[in-house]
Design a protein around this motif. Structure first.
Motif, mmCIF file in Angstrom:
data_model
loop_
_atom_site.group_PDB
_atom_site.id
_atom_site.type_symbol
_atom_site.label_atom_id
_atom_site.label_comp_id
_atom_site.label_asym_id
_atom_site.label_seq_id
_atom_site.Cartn_x
_atom_site.Cartn_y
_atom_site.Cartn_z
ATOM 1 N N GLN A 222 -7.707 -3.356 8.918
ATOM 2 C CA GLN A 222 -6.957 -3.061 7.704
ATOM 3 C C GLN A 222 -7.737 -3.495 6.472
ATOM 4 N N VAL A 223 -7.526 -2.732 5.397
ATOM 5 C CA VAL A 223 -8.082 -3.101 4.105
ATOM 6 C C VAL A 223 -6.933 -3.163 3.110
ATOM 7 N N GLU A 224 -6.953 -4.197 2.293
ATOM 8 C CA GLU A 224 -5.931 -4.383 1.264
ATOM 9 C C GLU A 224 -6.509 -3.999 -0.088
ATOM 10 N N CYS A 225 -5.803 -3.139 -0.794
ATOM 11 C CA CYS A 225 -6.231 -2.693 -2.116
ATOM 12 C C CYS A 225 -6.281 -3.885 -3.073
ATOM 13 N N PRO A 226 -7.334 -3.992 -3.875
ATOM 14 C CA PRO A 226 -7.452 -5.131 -4.787
ATOM 15 C C PRO A 226 -6.500 -5.062 -5.981
ATOM 16 N N LEU A 227 -5.855 -3.926 -6.198
ATOM 17 C CA LEU A 227 -5.022 -3.778 -7.388
ATOM 18 C C LEU A 227 -3.576 -4.223 -7.172
ATOM 19 N N HIS A 228 -2.905 -3.645 -6.180
ATOM 20 C CA HIS A 228 -1.481 -3.966 -5.970
ATOM 21 C C HIS A 228 -1.169 -4.342 -4.530
ATOM 22 N N ALA A 229 -2.180 -4.677 -3.738
ATOM 23 C CA ALA A 229 -2.030 -5.184 -2.371
ATOM 24 C C ALA A 229 -1.490 -4.178 -1.373
ATOM 25 N N ALA A 230 -1.586 -2.886 -1.670
ATOM 26 C CA ALA A 230 -1.272 -1.897 -0.636
ATOM 27 C C ALA A 230 -2.315 -2.051 0.462
ATOM 28 N N SER A 231 -1.917 -1.825 1.688
ATOM 29 C CA SER A 231 -2.820 -2.008 2.815
ATOM 30 C C SER A 231 -2.907 -0.721 3.624
ATOM 31 N N PHE A 232 -4.103 -0.428 4.149
ATOM 32 C CA PHE A 232 -4.333 0.790 4.909
ATOM 33 C C PHE A 232 -4.984 0.467 6.243
ATOM 34 N N ASP A 233 -4.571 1.196 7.289
ATOM 35 C CA ASP A 233 -5.184 1.088 8.601
ATOM 36 C C ASP A 233 -6.464 1.912 8.578
ATOM 37 N N LEU A 234 -7.590 1.297 8.869
ATOM 38 C CA LEU A 234 -8.881 1.985 8.818
ATOM 39 C C LEU A 234 -9.029 3.033 9.910
ATOM 40 N N ARG A 235 -8.266 2.906 10.993
ATOM 41 C CA ARG A 235 -8.353 3.860 12.099
ATOM 42 C C ARG A 235 -7.609 5.153 11.811
ATOM 43 N N THR A 236 -6.492 5.050 11.070
ATOM 44 C CA THR A 236 -5.637 6.218 10.842
ATOM 45 C C THR A 236 -5.568 6.641 9.385
ATOM 46 N N GLY A 237 -5.906 5.717 8.473
ATOM 47 C CA GLY A 237 -5.780 5.978 7.040
ATOM 48 C C GLY A 237 -4.375 5.774 6.513
ATOM 49 N N ARG A 238 -3.436 5.496 7.386
ATOM 50 C CA ARG A 238 -2.036 5.349 6.967
ATOM 51 C C ARG A 238 -1.791 4.004 6.299
ATOM 52 N N PRO A 239 -0.929 4.004 5.267
ATOM 53 C CA PRO A 239 -0.575 2.734 4.631
ATOM 54 C C PRO A 239 0.249 1.886 5.590
ATOM 55 N N THR A 240 0.021 0.591 5.543
ATOM 56 C CA THR A 240 0.767 -0.318 6.414
ATOM 57 C C THR A 240 1.809 -1.106 5.638
ATOM 58 N N CYS A 241 1.805 -0.960 4.320
ATOM 59 C CA CYS A 241 2.825 -1.604 3.499
ATOM 60 C C CYS A 241 2.867 -0.929 2.130
ATOM 61 N N LEU A 242 3.945 -1.154 1.430
ATOM 62 C CA LEU A 242 4.091 -0.639 0.067
ATOM 63 C C LEU A 242 3.182 -1.433 -0.861
ATOM 64 N N PRO A 243 2.814 -0.901 -2.009
ATOM 65 C CA PRO A 243 3.411 0.239 -2.676
ATOM 66 C C PRO A 243 2.827 1.592 -2.279
ATOM 67 N N ALA A 244 1.764 1.645 -1.473
ATOM 68 C CA ALA A 244 1.207 2.945 -1.073
ATOM 69 C C ALA A 244 2.145 3.632 -0.093
ATOM 70 N N ARG A 245 2.301 4.932 -0.266
ATOM 71 C CA ARG A 245 3.156 5.719 0.628
ATOM 72 C C ARG A 245 2.376 6.842 1.312
ATOM 73 N N ARG A 246 1.250 7.243 0.722
ATOM 74 C CA ARG A 246 0.442 8.332 1.277
ATOM 75 C C ARG A 246 -0.815 7.771 1.922
ATOM 76 N N ALA A 247 -1.231 8.420 2.994
ATOM 77 C CA ALA A 247 -2.443 8.016 3.712
ATOM 78 C C ALA A 247 -3.694 8.460 2.958
ATOM 79 N N VAL A 248 -4.804 7.846 3.299
ATOM 80 C CA VAL A 248 -6.120 8.290 2.839
ATOM 81 C C VAL A 248 -6.776 9.018 4.011
ATOM 82 N N ARG A 249 -7.712 9.912 3.700
ATOM 83 C CA ARG A 249 -8.416 10.624 4.769
ATOM 84 C C ARG A 249 -9.347 9.681 5.522
#
Length: 105
Positions: free
Chosen positions: A56-83
């Motif tokens: 997982q990587v946590e965004c430095p701005l608002h602490a949204a987190s993304f799963d590096l394997r799927t691109g899906r957010p693992t917590c708010l505030p992000a709601r959309r996945a990254v490619r």
């Protein structure tokens, strides 16, 4: 296929940003290489500058987190996945194979 850098130039626990359009971040974590779109889907921030922990990587701005394997957010505030992009290593060089799809789940 985009050459990124030599494998030894991306130490474990680090990330590198590729200035493509859109930018891509490549991560080296727990012996694996991952590549995702570099821009957080919540607000424009570089995920390569975030905090890496396992898959997982946590965004430095608002602490949204993304799963590096799927691109899906693992917590708010992000709601959309990254490619997510495929990564290979050939003769010690890391390569990213960008995903052509524009939309992510």
């Amino acid at each position: 296929m985009i050459p990124v850098c030599r494998l030894e130039d991306l130490p474990e626990g680090e990330a590198i940003r590729i200035d493509t359009q859109p930018p891509i971040a490549v991560f080296h974590s727990e012996g694996e290489l991952y590549a995702i779109d570099d821009t957080c889907t919540h607000q424009d921030a570089s995920l390569a500058e975030g905090w890496l922990e396992g898959c997982q990587v946590e965004c430095p701005l608002h602490a949204a987190s993304f799963d590096l394997r799927t691109g899906r957010p693992t917590c708010l505030p992000a709601r959309r996945a990254v490619r997510v992009h495929r990564v290979t290593v050939d003769d010690g060089i890391i390569h990213v194979h960008p995903t052509a799809e524009e939309h992510v789940a």
